[in-house]
Design a protein around this motif. Structure first.
Motif, PDB file in Angstrom:
ATOM      1  N   ALA A   1     -31.701  90.991   4.001  1.00 31.07           N
ATOM      2  CA  ALA A   1     -32.443  90.823   2.368  1.00 31.07           C
ATOM      3  C   ALA A   1     -33.605  91.988   2.506  1.00 31.07           C
ATOM      4  N   GLY A   2     -33.966  92.667   1.446  1.00 32.21           N
ATOM      5  CA  GLY A   2     -35.046  93.431   1.488  1.00 32.21           C
ATOM      6  C   GLY A   2     -34.932  94.815   1.808  1.00 32.21           C
ATOM      7  N   ASP A   3     -33.637  95.277   2.605  1.00 38.41           N
ATOM      8  CA  ASP A   3     -33.243  96.469   3.247  1.00 38.41           C
ATOM      9  C   ASP A   3     -32.436  97.237   2.074  1.00 38.41           C
ATOM     10  N   VAL A   4     -33.049  98.424   1.878  1.00 36.23           N
ATOM     11  CA  VAL A   4     -32.202  99.107   0.907  1.00 36.23           C
ATOM     12  C   VAL A   4     -31.029 100.052   1.449  1.00 36.23           C
ATOM     13  N   LEU A   5     -31.040 100.556   2.527  1.00 33.75           N
ATOM     14  CA  LEU A   5     -30.124 101.350   3.312  1.00 33.75           C
ATOM     15  C   LEU A   5     -29.306 100.573   4.351  1.00 33.75           C
ATOM     16  N   PRO A   6     -28.093 100.947   4.482  1.00 27.83           N
ATOM     17  CA  PRO A   6     -27.238 100.148   5.544  1.00 27.83           C
ATOM     18  C   PRO A   6     -27.712 100.434   6.672  1.00 27.83           C
ATOM     19  N   PHE A   7     -27.523  99.578   7.823  1.00 29.46           N
ATOM     20  CA  PHE A   7     -27.870  99.626   9.360  1.00 29.46           C
ATOM     21  C   PHE A   7     -26.947 100.682   9.854  1.00 29.46           C
ATOM     22  N   PRO A   8     -27.522 101.532  10.791  1.00 30.95           N
ATOM     23  CA  PRO A   8     -26.776 102.587  11.456  1.00 30.95           C
ATOM     24  C   PRO A   8     -26.054 101.906  12.413  1.00 30.95           C
ATOM     25  N   ARG A   9     -25.127 102.715  13.121  1.00 32.79           N
ATOM     26  CA  ARG A   9     -24.521 102.264  14.339  1.00 32.79           C
ATOM     27  C   ARG A   9     -25.667 102.396  15.420  1.00 32.79           C
ATOM     28  N   VAL A  10     -26.421 103.336  15.404  1.00 33.78           N
ATOM     29  CA  VAL A  10     -27.383 103.488  16.485  1.00 33.78           C
ATOM     30  C   VAL A  10     -28.937 103.470  15.572  1.00 33.78           C
ATOM     31  N   ASP A  11     -29.605 102.486  16.031  1.00 36.16           N
ATOM     32  CA  ASP A  11     -31.018 102.220  15.602  1.00 36.16           C
ATOM     33  C   ASP A  11     -32.043 102.500  16.505  1.00 36.16           C
TER      34      ASP A  11
END
Length: 266
Positions: free
Chosen positions: A252-262
């Motif tokens: 919630a609140g995140d606009v972009l998808p999570f990357p495979r490497v963060d």
């Protein structure tokens, strides 16, 4: 049908709780041992913490403090409560050599701020001991035993491996990782890039964890740029794991998808 599959269907709205109970009774009447002995949770989360000789006392403390603070974080507690069942099961062990793993906090049900605080307090009180070599394969094998012997059954099983080095003891990593992925366990990594002894070694560790350690549907890697970033990295990682978000997921609140490497900077 295995209860893990039933729980997934129920969480997706396909099966109701009464349907799960009827399936349990059917299994019992058919002579198959019922799954009722294991308590249902959204995720069985195993935390595996590197304490090999490359981890000094200060860094070891930073890791343990980071995990404890993660379970005191309101976002993590909200992620836990937001699951279909509203509870997770979690345990933590440290690892170094192929046969050197120490269970520090046993399987615990976490379903609210109070139970999360009890888990955090157990981490605060756990002993700080270090080993020598780095056996990621040994840690994976130890985790498999914890899943098999644990009193909980989740819709997902997640192994969270944190460390600052490559596998240099025990079995070859690839076949061990393959066995866990085949068993339906998602392997996520937290690689700590710190005090690189030569140019490019930090990138090499990131590549290694990405290509050789993590695995399974939606698996991801968080890279902490130094132990100073470990606490923030682990909070982000656990919130994502208990929410069941893979590389294309959102909080919630995140606009972009999570990357495979963060990456998390110091």
């Amino acid at each position: 049908m295995q209860r893990r599959q039933l729980l997934r269907l129920s969480g997706a709205g396909v099966l109701s709780a009464p349907a799960i109970l009827r399936a349990r009774r059917a299994r019992a009447l058919g002579g198959v041992p019922p799954d009722d002995a294991r308590e249902a949770v959204d995720v069985e989360l195993v935390l595996a913490v590197d304490v090999s000789r490359s981890i000094d006392a200060e860094e070891h403390e930073a890791q343990m403090r980071g995990y404890a603070e993660a379970f005191r974080d309101p976002q993590v507690v909200r992620s836990i409560a937001g699951g279909g069942i509203g509870a997770i099961a979690c345990t933590l062990f440290t690892w170094s050599d192929a046969a050197a793993q120490e269970n520090l906090v046993p399987w615990s049900r976490i379903d609210d701020a109070a139970s999360a605080e009890r888990f955090a307090a157990a981490l605060d009180a756990a002993p700080r001991r270090t080993g020598s070599y780095t056996s990621i394969s040994g840690a994976m094998e130890h985790a498999m035993g914890l899943y098999e012997e644990g009193p909980y059954e989740g819709t997902r099983r997640v192994l969270d491996i944190s460390g600052d080095g490559m596998n240099n003891a025990g079995r070859r990593l690839e076949p061990v990782r393959a066995r866990l992925v085949e068993a339906g366990i998602v392997l996520n990594g937290l690689a700590v890039v710190d005090r690189a002894p030569m140019p490019g070694s930090g990138s090499a560790l990131e590549d290694y964890y990405r290509d050789e350690v993590i695995g399974g549907p939606g698996a991801f890697l968080v890279v902490a740029e130094g132990f100073e970033a470990f606490g923030r990295a682990v909070r982000r990682k656990i919130a994502r794991e208990v929410a069941g978000l893979g590389a294309a997921g959102h909080l919630a609140g995140d606009v972009l998808p999570f990357p495979r490497v963060d990456r998390v900077a110091a």
